[in-house]
Design a protein around this motif. Structure first.
Motif, PDB file in Angstrom:
ATOM      1  N   LEU A  66       3.269   5.089  -9.026  1.00  0.00           N
ATOM      2  CA  LEU A  66       3.448   6.129  -7.905  1.00  0.00           C
ATOM      3  C   LEU A  66       3.470   7.246  -7.929  1.00  0.00           C
ATOM      4  N   GLU A  67       2.911   8.678  -7.256  1.00  0.00           N
ATOM      5  CA  GLU A  67       3.897   9.462  -6.735  1.00  0.00           C
ATOM      6  C   GLU A  67       3.847  10.357  -6.056  1.00  0.00           C
ATOM      7  N   THR A  68       5.553  10.632  -5.141  1.00  0.00           N
ATOM      8  CA  THR A  68       4.867  10.668  -3.669  1.00  0.00           C
ATOM      9  C   THR A  68       6.180  11.443  -3.516  1.00  0.00           C
ATOM     10  N   GLU A  69       6.326  12.523  -2.407  1.00  0.00           N
ATOM     11  CA  GLU A  69       7.563  13.145  -2.349  1.00  0.00           C
ATOM     12  C   GLU A  69       8.521  12.817  -1.456  1.00  0.00           C
ATOM     13  N   ASP A  70       8.139  11.716  -0.740  1.00  0.00           N
ATOM     14  CA  ASP A  70       9.695  10.963  -0.151  1.00  0.00           C
ATOM     15  C   ASP A  70       8.432   9.459  -0.469  1.00  0.00           C
ATOM     16  N   PHE A  71       9.089   8.803  -1.152  1.00  0.00           N
ATOM     17  CA  PHE A  71       8.379   6.664  -1.183  1.00  0.00           C
ATOM     18  C   PHE A  71       8.268   5.998   0.253  1.00  0.00           C
ATOM     19  N   GLU A  72       9.479   6.188   1.232  1.00  0.00           N
ATOM     20  CA  GLU A  72       9.634   5.819   2.304  1.00  0.00           C
ATOM     21  C   GLU A  72       9.259   6.725   3.289  1.00  0.00           C
ATOM     22  N   ALA A  73       8.366   7.290   3.648  1.00  0.00           N
ATOM     23  CA  ALA A  73       8.512   8.580   4.312  1.00  0.00           C
ATOM     24  C   ALA A  73       6.828   8.112   3.854  1.00  0.00           C
ATOM     25  N   ALA A  74       6.145   7.692   3.137  1.00  0.00           N
ATOM     26  CA  ALA A  74       4.837   7.476   2.718  1.00  0.00           C
ATOM     27  C   ALA A  74       4.822   6.376   3.147  1.00  0.00           C
ATOM     28  N   ARG A  75       5.394   5.501   2.509  1.00  0.00           N
ATOM     29  CA  ARG A  75       4.983   4.064   3.643  1.00  0.00           C
ATOM     30  C   ARG A  75       5.295   3.725   4.633  1.00  0.00           C
ATOM     31  N   GLU A  76       6.149   4.641   5.136  1.00  0.00           N
ATOM     32  CA  GLU A  76       6.108   4.879   7.086  1.00  0.00           C
ATOM     33  C   GLU A  76       4.275   5.522   7.868  1.00  0.00           C
ATOM     34  N   ALA A  77       3.674   6.119   6.753  1.00  0.00           N
ATOM     35  CA  ALA A  77       2.860   6.493   7.360  1.00  0.00           C
ATOM     36  C   ALA A  77       1.714   5.800   6.816  1.00  0.00           C
ATOM     37  N   MET A  78       1.809   5.138   5.725  1.00  0.00           N
ATOM     38  CA  MET A  78       0.808   3.788   5.517  1.00  0.00           C
ATOM     39  C   MET A  78       0.542   3.403   6.912  1.00  0.00           C
ATOM     40  N   GLY A  79       1.652   2.447   6.853  1.00  0.00           N
ATOM     41  CA  GLY A  79       1.781   2.228   8.070  1.00  0.00           C
ATOM     42  C   GLY A  79       1.278   2.234   9.340  1.00  0.00           C
ATOM     43  N   ARG A  80       1.545   3.601   9.781  1.00  0.00           N
ATOM     44  CA  ARG A  80       0.833   3.418  10.892  1.00  0.00           C
ATOM     45  C   ARG A  80      -0.634   3.909  11.384  1.00  0.00           C
ATOM     46  N   THR A  81      -1.945   3.150   9.481  1.00  0.00           N
ATOM     47  CA  THR A  81      -2.476   3.673   9.795  1.00  0.00           C
ATOM     48  C   THR A  81      -2.834   1.907  10.042  1.00  0.00           C
ATOM     49  N   GLY A  82      -4.777   2.345  11.076  1.00  0.00           N
ATOM     50  CA  GLY A  82      -5.376   0.844  10.979  1.00  0.00           C
ATOM     51  C   GLY A  82      -5.567  -0.140  10.042  1.00  0.00           C
ATOM     52  N   VAL A  83      -6.221   1.261   8.741  1.00  0.00           N
ATOM     53  CA  VAL A  83      -6.527   0.729   7.734  1.00  0.00           C
ATOM     54  C   VAL A  83      -5.859  -0.279   6.728  1.00  0.00           C
ATOM     55  N   ASN A  84      -4.483   0.244   6.823  1.00  0.00           N
ATOM     56  CA  ASN A  84      -3.984  -0.183   6.839  1.00  0.00           C
ATOM     57  C   ASN A  84      -3.761  -1.645   6.475  1.00  0.00           C
ATOM     58  N   ALA A  85      -3.524  -1.758   8.189  1.00  0.00           N
ATOM     59  CA  ALA A  85      -2.789  -3.436   8.962  1.00  0.00           C
ATOM     60  C   ALA A  85      -4.251  -4.547   7.915  1.00  0.00           C
ATOM     61  N   ARG A  86      -5.575  -3.920   8.452  1.00  0.00           N
ATOM     62  CA  ARG A  86      -6.344  -4.145   8.011  1.00  0.00           C
ATOM     63  C   ARG A  86      -6.496  -4.541   6.423  1.00  0.00           C
ATOM     64  N   TRP A  87      -6.145  -3.341   5.472  1.00  0.00           N
ATOM     65  CA  TRP A  87      -6.053  -3.735   4.233  1.00  0.00           C
ATOM     66  C   TRP A  87      -5.319  -5.266   3.226  1.00  0.00           C
ATOM     67  N   GLN A  88      -4.151  -4.704   4.252  1.00  0.00           N
ATOM     68  CA  GLN A  88      -2.894  -5.390   3.997  1.00  0.00           C
ATOM     69  C   GLN A  88      -3.493  -6.969   4.624  1.00  0.00           C
ATOM     70  N   SER A  89      -3.861  -7.219   5.268  1.00  0.00           N
ATOM     71  CA  SER A  89      -4.475  -8.980   6.114  1.00  0.00           C
ATOM     72  C   SER A  89      -5.389  -9.517   5.695  1.00  0.00           C
ATOM     73  N   GLY A  90      -6.063  -8.441   4.884  1.00  0.00           N
ATOM     74  CA  GLY A  90      -6.941  -9.546   3.895  1.00  0.00           C
ATOM     75  C   GLY A  90      -6.118  -9.051   2.246  1.00  0.00           C
ATOM     76  N   TRP A  97     -12.116   0.084   0.153  1.00  0.00           N
ATOM     77  CA  TRP A  97     -12.775   1.253   1.417  1.00  0.00           C
ATOM     78  C   TRP A  97     -12.422   2.303   0.380  1.00  0.00           C
ATOM     79  N   PRO A  98     -13.305   3.783   0.846  1.00  0.00           N
ATOM     80  CA  PRO A  98     -13.315   5.192   1.036  1.00  0.00           C
ATOM     81  C   PRO A  98     -12.320   5.523   2.186  1.00  0.00           C
ATOM     82  N   GLU A  99     -12.355   4.735   3.463  1.00  0.00           N
ATOM     83  CA  GLU A  99     -10.626   5.028   3.714  1.00  0.00           C
ATOM     84  C   GLU A  99      -9.687   4.641   4.116  1.00  0.00           C
TER      85      GLU A  99
END
Length: 112
Positions: free
Chosen positions: A55-79, A26-28
């Motif tokens: 993947l590459e990131t400045e801070d993996f835990e921060a990047a993972r937490e930021a994704m966890g705060r998005t609604g799109v991630n919850a929908r994607w992970q559920s699927g 999904w684009p979002e």
């Protein structure tokens, strides 16, 4: 920049559909990953279902937490959850969402 590699196990009988889903992410979801600090993100799938992510990131835990705060991630992970085998040590049932089961491997060598 942190380089992160992880392993997951896709159910062998669902591998073809898993590939299809990732041919049309999904684009979002793509926008959320980028905005959350995920860069140079790749997934590799072996025929037996072994999934290698990088993947590459400045801070993996921060990047993972930021994704966890998005609604799109919850929908994607559920699927995506039904595509994965339970993590080792868990017998059947529902385990963590696929992104919660991403345990980084220890980097032991890098050629810059």
């Amino acid at each position: 920049m942190q380089r992160v590699c992880f392993l997951l196990k896709v159910r062998e009988d669902r591998a073809a559909e898993y590939r299809e889903r990732h041919a049309e992410v999904w684009p979002e979801m793509l926008q959320a990953l980028t905005a959350s600090g995920w860069h140079n993100y790749s997934l590799f799938l072996r025929e037996d279902g072994l999934l290698v992510g990088y993947l590459e990131t400045e801070d993996f835990e921060a990047a993972r937490e930021a994704m966890g705060r998005t609604g799109v991630n919850a929908r994607w992970q559920s699927g995506m959850a039904p595509f994965f085998e339970p993590p080792e040590g868990r017998a059947g049932g529902t385990g963590p969402a696929p992104d919660e089961a991403m345990v980084p491997l220890t980097e032991i060598f890098h050629l810059a």
